[in-house]
Design a protein around this motif. Structure first.
Motif, short mmCIF file in Angstrom:
data_model
loop_
_atom_site.label_atom_id
_atom_site.label_comp_id
_atom_site.label_asym_id
_atom_site.label_seq_id
_atom_site.Cartn_x
_atom_site.Cartn_y
_atom_site.Cartn_z
N GLY A 280 0.81 -1.21 0.00
CA GLY A 280 0.00 0.00 0.00
C GLY A 280 0.85 1.26 0.00
N TYR A 281 0.16 2.37 -0.02
CA TYR A 281 0.84 3.66 -0.01
C TYR A 281 0.40 4.48 1.20
CZ TYR A 281 1.84 2.75 -4.97
OH TYR A 281 2.26 2.21 -6.16
N ALA A 282 1.34 5.26 1.74
CA ALA A 282 1.00 6.27 2.74
C ALA A 282 1.64 7.58 2.29
CB ALA A 282 1.54 5.85 4.10
N LEU A 283 1.04 8.69 2.68
CA LEU A 283 1.61 10.00 2.29
C LEU A 283 2.99 10.15 2.94
CD1 LEU A 283 -1.51 12.34 2.63
CD2 LEU A 283 -0.56 11.32 0.56
N ASN A 284 3.93 10.71 2.22
CA ASN A 284 5.26 10.93 2.79
C ASN A 284 5.33 12.31 3.44
OD1 ASN A 284 5.72 12.82 0.81
ND2 ASN A 284 7.00 11.48 -0.45
N LYS A 285 6.52 12.67 3.92
CA LYS A 285 6.69 13.92 4.68
C LYS A 285 6.19 15.14 3.92
CE LYS A 285 10.22 13.43 8.14
NZ LYS A 285 11.67 13.31 8.30
N SER A 286 6.44 15.14 2.58
CA SER A 286 6.11 16.34 1.81
C SER A 286 4.60 16.64 1.85
CB SER A 286 6.57 16.17 0.36
OG SER A 286 5.72 15.26 -0.30
N ALA A 287 3.80 15.61 2.10
CA ALA A 287 2.34 15.79 2.05
C ALA A 287 1.70 15.62 3.43
CB ALA A 287 1.72 14.82 1.06
N CYS A 288 2.53 15.57 4.49
CA CYS A 288 1.97 15.19 5.79
C CYS A 288 0.97 16.22 6.32
CB CYS A 288 3.07 14.88 6.81
SG CYS A 288 4.08 16.31 7.17
N ALA A 289 1.06 17.47 5.85
CA ALA A 289 0.09 18.48 6.30
C ALA A 289 -1.32 18.12 5.86
CB ALA A 289 0.49 19.85 5.75
N HIS A 290 -1.43 17.24 4.86
CA HIS A 290 -2.74 16.87 4.34
C HIS A 290 -3.13 15.45 4.72
CE1 HIS A 290 -3.07 20.52 1.95
NE2 HIS A 290 -1.77 20.40 1.80
N ASP A 291 -2.38 14.85 5.64
CA ASP A 291 -2.62 13.45 5.98
C ASP A 291 -3.67 13.35 7.10
OD1 ASP A 291 -2.59 10.79 6.55
OD2 ASP A 291 -0.40 10.60 6.50
N ALA A 292 -4.84 12.82 6.75
CA ALA A 292 -5.91 12.69 7.75
C ALA A 292 -5.53 11.73 8.86
CB ALA A 292 -7.20 12.23 7.06
#
Lengths: 369, 343
Positions: A280-292
């Motif tokens: 699977g995929y999880a958001l990385n650091k660059s997108a963590c501000a948008h990680d629910a």
């Protein structure tokens, strides 16, 4: 390809001398749907068995992700958007509690069906003072546009609840079984368009099973069926691309880079199967501000039991290709599209729903199973 | 100075309060455009006259309700839809529609200019169909309690043929005809709503089917007609199956489907067999008269794409679709409101 092409491939298959039963798994729910719509099971020799596989992202989306999206919708002022066929997926819940996103909407949650990630962005822009949560379940085909959503200027108020999965690790998981239950594989066309047909080479190289990538019309599916049968007859397992108009060896590099820029590959749960490494995929650091998962971490449910299907439901076996939809004792009795018990009866990509919608609970069923 | 309706304004609750604003709305918008000799806004009931003395079982009465989002779409709007939909219910029953009642439930905030456009369109459709709106009522509901405008219509018509049209007349071997492409209305409205980010200029098929039903009524072997609205063609065949226990054998490559409709269905995972039409007729007819009936339909502007799409089959306990490859698919009854799929 045309009906004439399809007839040609059908004639070629019918001209083959098939003495032993060959079980061909199609990974993708879209393939199961297309072959039912063309009535292929009623046309092919009885020695060819077509088995629906794990390729329905709705069916394998873990319960805890659905429960989290429901709880956020019910307890926060956020708008929850999700792909249409996630709306009705049932989860185990206490009596009187909502059991699906659709029921959570009826209880007051602002939950809206969408058909593409672009709509999530539009809804977020239309409601700048509200949080919008995009609950995204899907394979590489929808993961790539979701990654693009992040890189192309994601609105500040848009959060992502990812339940994104990679397809090939699930097939590798099935093949790790001593008796996987199938002799050949039809690989998914859209996933291969994004990730490249080479992702499926391991099926032939490491497991000596014939594999062919197919598109979504009868001709392409029949070409792939012909390919894997003749490979088996020659005793040589290979990877053949029967969807060359769309699929290349390496796939869409730009789409892959978007995923790499925004996401990490992680071990992930599949409903009815359990945890599959690197699936699977999880958001990385660059997108963590948008990680629910970070923003709404108080709603995270971490329960190992949550990959189970409802009691009596064989969706887990259906997803694994171990049983046909109509072999489940709930199929067509307790479990119908109006009263789905398991997730496979919900989505248009779910094997049970596809069989039901094509009348395989009626007279044709005995011919086809 | 005469104070009339403010055409650049919006509907307010005052337009439903029984007073001056309501009178202005009724006289200047509804009665102004829909007016006819039988519509008297001063009376509580309309007096109807009929062309000839009525025999028994000649009067047909039907009712229908209309909600659509958006209110205006390529090829029609809720006003013309209300006239055509109600006319069509009478037409497929073998009647000439004559008189209409109209109820309009208007949401506070609707632009009066849009309401007037819709009423003008309704008046045009009524004139083209030769029907008169003879009684009506308006209500204004608070903002948020309606979807712009809901219409409810009832209509009276006179049966014009001695044929008995009913599902009970259908026999095994009868032929199924559709008067044109399926799913145009359902798809056009979806596109007009820009639902799921899709756009397009496909026209709805919404229109009166009376010219088509008039042509079909000339055939003594006509058994049954229905306009395949909600639930589409598949639903009509299921209704026949439930009522008669007869199955149907459809040929997929004979069923006319526009490319735009096929594409939208492909993207969203819908099946055109279940999408609404608002200007088509499904007819079941004796097989010996089917090809002449087809020719009669094809001679009409709205019947150019008419097609024989299959037959009634007592041997089948379901509705079966033969695919272009010769494969078979059972067409199930529509379950729930379709939702778009993931990939």
């Amino acid at each position: 390809m045309s009906t004439a092409d399809a007839k040609l491939w059908l004639d070629r298959i019918n001209a083959l001398k098939i003495t032993e039963t060959i079980k061909i798994m199609n990974v993708c729910g879209g393939h199961e749907r297309a072959l039912n719509q063309a009535g292929l099971r009623t046309l092919l020799p009885s020695k060819i068995e077509l088995i629906p596989g794990p390729g329905c992202p709705v069916c394998i989306c873990p319960e805890e992700a659905i429960a989290m999206a429901m709880n956020i919708a019910l307890n926060e002022s956020a708008i929850v958007v999700t792909f249409g066929d996630m709306m009705r997926v049932p989860i185990n819940a206490a009596k009187a509690e909502p059991r699906s996103l659709e029921q959570a909407r009826a209880c007051g949650g602002d939950i809206r069906p969408i058909a593409s990630p672009i709509e999530a962005r539009l809804i977020a822009l239309q409601h700048p003072n509200q949080q919008v949560l995009f609950f995204m379940a899907g394979f590489e085909t929808t993961t790539a546009p979701t990654a693009a959503l992040i890189t192309e200027g994601i609105p500040d108020n848009l959060l992502l609840l990812l339940a994104a999965r990679r397809t090939w690790p699930a097939v590798a998981h099935l093949l790790s079984d001593e008796r996987p239950g199938f002799d050949a594989l039809i690989a998914p066309g859209h996933v291969s368009a994004v990730m490249g047909s080479d992702e499926w080479r391991f099926v032939a190289d490491q497991h000596q099973l014939p594999v062919a990538v197919a598109g979504f019309d009868a001709a392409s599916l029949l070409a792939a069926i012909y390919s894997v049968i003749t490979q088996k007859q020659r005793g040589k397992a290979e990877l053949e691309n029967c969807y060359p108009s769309v699929v290349t060896t390496a796939g869409n590099r730009i789409a892959q880079q978007l995923i790499e820029q925004t996401m990490n590959v992680v071990d992930s749960r599949w409903r009815g199967i359990g945890t599959i490494p690197a699936s699977g995929y999880a958001l990385n650091k660059s997108a963590c501000a948008h990680d629910a998962h970070i923003h709404f971490s108080q709603y995270a449910i971490n329960n190992d039991q949550n990959h189970h299907m409802p009691p009596g439901c064989d969706c887990a076996q259906v997803v694994l290709g171990k049983c046909y939809p109509n072999q489940c004792r709930l199929y067509g009795s307790a479990c119908t599209p109006s009263t789905p018990i398991g997730p496979c009866m919900v989505s248009d990509e779910g094997a049970c729903r596809i069989w039901w919608a094509n009348g395989l609970h009626k007279t044709l069923a005995h011919k086809q199973a | 100075m005469k104070k009339g309706i403010h055409r650049a304004g919006h509907i307010t609750l005052a337009h439903g309060n029984g007073g001056r604003h309501m009178r202005a709305l009724i006289t200047e918008i509804f009665a102004h455009h829909l007016g006819n000799a039988a519509l008297d806004t001063q009376c509580d009931a309309a007096t109807l006259t009929f062309p000839q003395p009525l025999a028994e079982e000649q009067l047909l009465f039907t009712t229908d309700g209309f909600t659509v989002d958006p209110l205006e779409f390529p090829g029609g709007d809720i006003g013309s839809l209300a006239i055509h939909g109600t006319v069509n219910d009478l037409a497929v029953s073998g009647a000439i529609p004559l008189y209409f009642s109209l109820n309009a439930f208007i949401e506070e905030g609707l632009a009066i200019a849009q309401l007037e456009r819709i009423v003008i369109s309704m008046a045009r459709a009524a004139a083209a169909c030769g029907v008169k709106v003879v009684t009506g009522d308006t209500k204004v509901v608070r903002r948020g309690e309606g979807s712009g405008l809901y219409l409810a219509t009832s209509a009276i018509g006179i049966k014009r043929s001695s044929l008995t049209l009913a599902m009970s007349q259908i026999k095994s071997g009868d032929v199924i005809i559709i008067s044109g492409s399926i799913g145009d209305h359902g798809t056009a409205v979806m596109l007009a709503r820009e639902a799921f980010g899709l756009q397009g200029a496909l026209q709805s098929d919404a229109t009166s089917v009376q010219p088509l039903t008039d042509a079909l009524l000339k055939f003594s072997g006509l058994r049954f007609m229905r306009d395949p609205t909600r639930g589409g063609l598949a639903t009509v065949l299921h209704e026949i199956h439930h009522a008669t226990s007869l199955g149907a054998h459809l040929k997929q490559d004979a069923i006319p489907v526009r490319d735009e409709v096929a594409s939208v269905c492909e993207i969203l995972g819908y099946d055109p067999l279940y999408l609404a039409c608002e200007g088509r007729v499904v007819a079941v007819i004796d097989k010996h008269q089917a090809s002449a009936a087809l020719d009669a339909l094809r001679a009409l502007p709205d019947g150019r794409n008419a097609a024989i799409i299959g037959e009634i089959a007592s041997a089948l306990p379901y509705v079966m679709l033969e695919t272009p490859l010769g494969g078979q698919r059972i067409i199930e009854e529509l379950e729930d409101e379709p939702l778009p799929r993931i990939c």
